[in-house]
Design an enzyme around this catalytic site. Structure first.
Site, short mmCIF file in Angstrom:
data_model
loop_
_atom_site.label_atom_id
_atom_site.label_comp_id
_atom_site.label_asym_id
_atom_site.label_seq_id
_atom_site.Cartn_x
_atom_site.Cartn_y
_atom_site.Cartn_z
N ASP A 195 -1.36 -33.40 -32.89
CA ASP A 195 -1.59 -32.13 -32.20
C ASP A 195 -0.43 -31.18 -32.51
O ASP A 195 0.62 -31.22 -31.87
CB ASP A 195 -1.70 -32.38 -30.69
N VAL A 250 -0.99 -16.60 -31.29
CA VAL A 250 0.09 -16.14 -32.18
C VAL A 250 -0.40 -16.09 -33.63
O VAL A 250 -0.21 -15.10 -34.33
CB VAL A 250 1.33 -17.04 -32.04
N LYS A 258 -10.39 -18.50 -27.16
CA LYS A 258 -9.00 -18.46 -27.62
C LYS A 258 -9.04 -18.58 -29.14
O LYS A 258 -9.34 -19.64 -29.67
CB LYS A 258 -8.23 -19.62 -26.97
N GLU A 302 -0.22 -9.83 -28.56
CA GLU A 302 -1.37 -10.73 -28.55
C GLU A 302 -2.24 -10.51 -27.31
O GLU A 302 -1.83 -9.85 -26.36
CB GLU A 302 -0.91 -12.18 -28.60
N LYS A 346 7.30 -23.03 -26.59
CA LYS A 346 7.01 -23.36 -25.20
C LYS A 346 7.63 -24.71 -24.86
O LYS A 346 7.53 -25.67 -25.62
CB LYS A 346 5.49 -23.39 -24.98
N SER A 364 0.36 -27.04 -33.39
CA SER A 364 -0.20 -25.69 -33.32
C SER A 364 -0.31 -25.04 -34.69
O SER A 364 0.58 -25.17 -35.54
CB SER A 364 0.68 -24.82 -32.43
N ALA A 365 -1.41 -24.30 -34.88
CA ALA A 365 -1.60 -23.53 -36.12
C ALA A 365 -0.58 -22.40 -36.25
O ALA A 365 -0.40 -21.85 -37.33
CB ALA A 365 -3.02 -22.96 -36.16
N ASP A 366 0.10 -22.08 -35.13
CA ASP A 366 1.13 -21.03 -35.18
C ASP A 366 2.20 -21.35 -36.22
O ASP A 366 2.70 -20.47 -36.92
CB ASP A 366 1.81 -20.87 -33.82
#
Length: 307
Positions: A142, A110, A90, A28, A163, A144-146
């Site tokens: 909230d 990601v 980003k 990435e 993380k 993540s789209a990951d």
């Protein structure tokens, strides 16, 4: 895909490696633009590519440059992204068509890296840590789209766990709901980025790269959508004390809440704040775990190329 060639640009080296069935590892670019300061970001990115090559695979660092979806960027392009740093957008899934249409630059998260890797025909991707469900997501939503991408796009993501700034319990629950198996490489416990411990179990332990490659190969043969999440603990000598890093994260999260920092700005803020709290120790840990993931991803890609 129709008209894809006008947007997607795969480097000659990566294209040849894929045509010859050689192992290729996607990398990435958000780690370059948003992960650490210049010139350390560029040095790290080039070193990660070197690690991939030393372990028998071809690196394909991915980014959007002037509207082109580039798979396998040059040293000059890595330097360009590194110097622009936080000025680079980003980019996740939703940003890709906008950046292409506007001919703008983007550093791939990601999720976006998985998408572009799959477009190019790359199955293995090495990163630092994946996004997940943020603390307090039961009210903020909230997430993540990951995680959604892992349920949709057939790419194996090799990371050091989610993380540790996240709610790891909710992240595991979300992945289970989406049908994404979490694999621990030579561990039964989910690693938490800076530390090898989290208190949460992985779904499956795998002790060799060959086992991981075989599972991914079978998943593809079965025609099942979605990727695989492989969690690879940070090496012992670089791992941080679980209680110490947890306390540092709590401090950083409290400050982010106090300042009203939300959405895609949250992770860069927290990682920067934790680096300052830990006196740079977390940054060195971050770099070393990425190298470690690149080594494992290269070994898996090599085994996958033999399936």
């Amino acid at each position: 895909m129709k008209n894809l060639e006008q947007y997607l640009e795969v480097s000659a080296e990566v294209k040849q490696a894929l045509a010859e069935g050689k192992p290729v590892v996607a990398l990435e670019s958000t780690i370059i633009s948003h992960g650490m300061p210049y010139p350390q970001n560029v040095e790290t990115a080039l070193n990660v590519e070197k690690v991939v090559r030393e372990n028998g695979a071809v690196p394909a660092t991915i980014a959007i440059i002037q509207g082109k979806l580039k798979v396998g960027i040059s040293k000059d392009e890595i330097d360009y992204i590194g110097k622009k740093g936080l000025q680079v957008i980003k980019a996740s899934r939703r940003d890709l068509p906008v950046l292409c249409a506007r001919k703008e630059d983007g550093a791939t998260t990601v999720a976006a890296t998985m998408i572009l890797a799959h477009m190019a025909g790359i199955s293995v991707f090495a990163t630092g840590g994946v996004g997940g469900v943020h603390r307090g997501a039961e009210t903020t939503m909230d997430i993540s789209a990951d995680l959604e991408e892992l349920s949709e796009t057939p790419v194996m993501v090799v990371c050091a766990g989610a993380k540790s700034i996240l709610d790891l319990g909710l992240t595991m629950e979300y992945l289970e709901t989406k049908g994404v198996a979490v694999f621990g490489y030579q561990t039964d416990e989910l690693p938490a980025f800076y530390t090898r411990k989290s208190g949460f179990k992985v779904d499956y332990r795998m002790d060799t790269p060959e086992e991981l490659a075989r599972v991914f190969h079978v998943k593809e043969q079965l025609g099942m959508r979605g990727g695989m999440l492989v969690t690879n603990p940070i090496p012992e000598e670089y791992a941080m004390d679980h209680d110490y890093i947890s306390k540092s994260i709590e401090e950083a999260v409290e400050e982010a809440n106090r300042l009203g920092i939300k959405g895609k700005e949250t992770t860069p803020f927290l990682l920067d704040k934790i680096q300052k709290i830990t006196g740079g120790t977390s940054l060195e840990a971050n770099i070393q775990l990425v190298y470690n993931n690149a080594r494992l991803a290269s070994a898996i890609a090599a085994d996958l190329s033999k399936c």
